[in-house]
Design a protein around this motif. Structure first.
Motif: not given
Ligand code: XUL
Length: 464
Positions: A86-89, A272-274, A311-313, A327-329
């Motif tokens: 799933g899309q995260q968060h 999550g997707d990542n 950034g995230h761990i 790292l997310c953009y």
């Molecule tokens: C990751 C983030 C995005 C969503 C997109 O921290 O916020 O990559 O997961 O779906």
């Protein structure tokens, strides 16, 4: 032909996708439903009001109805296990009720769950409306780094605990009537279980509320890993988090009676997707993965955690004692598409300009962030610099030509990623593989630009 089939769902920003694979990991079939094709007035799958960004929870539910009516019945009957990414968060707020347990096979999911949510719109990862709650939490923890050491990240607006705090503060009655809060990933799997599925450690690391190092302290992946169990009401609403590979049970009768999925089909925790991309690509320490989608992300597999204030761990989805770096953009594919559309170009024309323009030394550097960025936090705007005769960067006042704009924009996107990843502690000169994935990885000109920027040499491979 092998008998056993496995079904993976991806509930992403713009669509819900189903993919069937066999036990050799071969893709057997793939179907998707785009959220904008349903009747919820979304653009690219979401609704934005200022810095508040959400998606109707019932739209997600209806997407399951539409998708499953299109799926091949024979494949569904042979499906041995189901899981989801799933899309995260993002978060889903369940009203206290029995409707999930009592799904009625004569009805659509939407009709069964129409009154099941206390919040109509699920906040999603693009939301940046919770700054005051982030500041409060960092203050309570003694600063950005202290919070990052505990949860893997300093406070980010899209991280779930701040979204929950905002909902509780602004809609106390609805919050009170909320029995359970799911992440978008665990929500997807809850539909198959007909019960609340646990939040998994890996996606749970994107909440600013999970203790990322508890597994190292002999807790061995069990017990409650929330950083603070004192807000007992919040913890009760979140349930006990579990490792990402937990088998949660078998499918609810609803899926057997309505779609012919075997009653012994297992439901595995979602993530999550990542984390799902990291697992699917089987990233190893030394690999660098760029995923180019609605969001662009940079991913690393890590043996140990050294959280930074940027950034995230996250906990690694394959091994709860290990980690992943992310790292997310926010300015990913939608921003690339907007620049392409600004000049009314096709992708082929855009790519041709990127390829021919790159061979010239433009001496230009562009940072173009039309969406409030995540890395670096909340930056929004457009900056263009040129290197002058004395090698100084000077701001450019003139209009850029189309070619200058396209080349400097794309180069700027990936130069920034190289810079941030080095700052995050990853030495690109020692990288073993550079893996480019996600929708935009089909674009050869883009991938070549990335290879040039990361100075991929013979010892490293590009895997598209
Ligand atoms: C990751 C983030 C995005 C969503 C997109 O921290 O916020 O990559 O997961 O779906």
């Amino acid at each position: 032909m092998t008998e056993d089939i496995y079904l993976g769902l991806d509930l992403s920003t713009q669509q819900l996708k189903a993919i069937f694979i066999d036990d050799t990991l071969k893709v057997i079939d793939c179907q998707a439903v785009r959220f904008d094709d349903l009747d919820y007035e979304t653009t690219d799958g979401y609704i934005q009001q200022g810095n508040e960004v959400g998606a109707p929870t019932l739209m997600f539910v209806e997407a399951f109805d539409v998708l499953f009516s299109k799926l091949n019945k024979d494949l569904l009957s042979r499906t041995k296990a189901i899981s989801a990414s799933g899309q995260q968060h993002g978060s889903v707020y369940w009203r206290e009720s029995d409707s999930l347990k009592n799904l009625d096979p004569s009805k659509t999911l939407k009709d069964s769950l129409v009154d099941s949510f206390t919040k109509a719109n699920s906040p999603i990862w693009m939301d940046s409306s919770t700054t005051e709650f982030c500041e409060k939490m960092e203050k309570a923890f003694g600063g950005k780094l202290a919070l990052a050491k505990a949860t893997g990240s300093s406070a980010y607006e899209r991280f779930t605990i701040h979204q929950i705090a905002k909902f509780a503060a602004q809609n106390p009655e609805d919050y009170k009537n909320t029995e359970r809060i799911s992440l978008i990933s665990s929500f997807a799997v809850s539909l198959f279980l007909g019960d609340y599925a646990p939040i998994d450690f890996s996606d749970g690391s994107g909440m600013n509320f999970l203790n990322i190092s508890a597994g190292q302290k002999n807790q061995k992946n069990s017990g409650n890993r929330w950083i603070d169990e004192k807000p007992a009401k919040i913890c009760a609403k979140l349930g006990v988090p579990k490792p990402s590979n937990t088998v949660c049970g078998t499918v609810h009768d609803y899926w057997t009676k309505r779609f012919g999925i075997g009653s012994s089909c297992q439901v595995v925790a979602a993530t999550g997707d990542n984390p799902s991309s990291l697992a699917g690509l089987r990233l190893r320490p030394g690999d660098l993965c760029l995923s180019l989608g609605t969001s662009d992300t940079v991913m690393l597999s890590l043996d140990s955690a050294d959280p930074q204030s940027q950034g995230h761990i996250f906990i690694n989805p394959l091994d709860s004692e290990k980690y992943m770096g992310l790292l997310c953009y926010k300015n990913g594919s939608l921003t690339r598409e907007a620049v392409k559309n600004k000049y009314s170009l096709s992708w082929d024309e855009f790519s041709a300009i990127l390829t021919s323009g790159k061979s010239r030394s433009l001496n230009l550097m562009q940072i173009n962030l039309p969406l409030a960025e995540i890395t670096p936090s909340n930056k929004l705007g457009r900056w263009i610099y040129e290197v002058d005769d004395s090698s100084e960067f000077v701001e450019v006042e003139r209009e850029l030509t189309m070619e200058e704009d396209i080349v400097s924009f794309i180069e700027g996107q990936f130069l920034a990623k190289r810079f941030h990843v080095e700052k995050f502690g990853f030495q690109t000169s020692k990288m073993s593989r550079l893996i480019v994935t996600g929708g935009a990885s089909k674009n050869k000109a883009l991938v070549q630009t990335i290879a040039d920027i990361f100075q991929v040499i013979k010892s490293a491979n590009i895997i598209e």
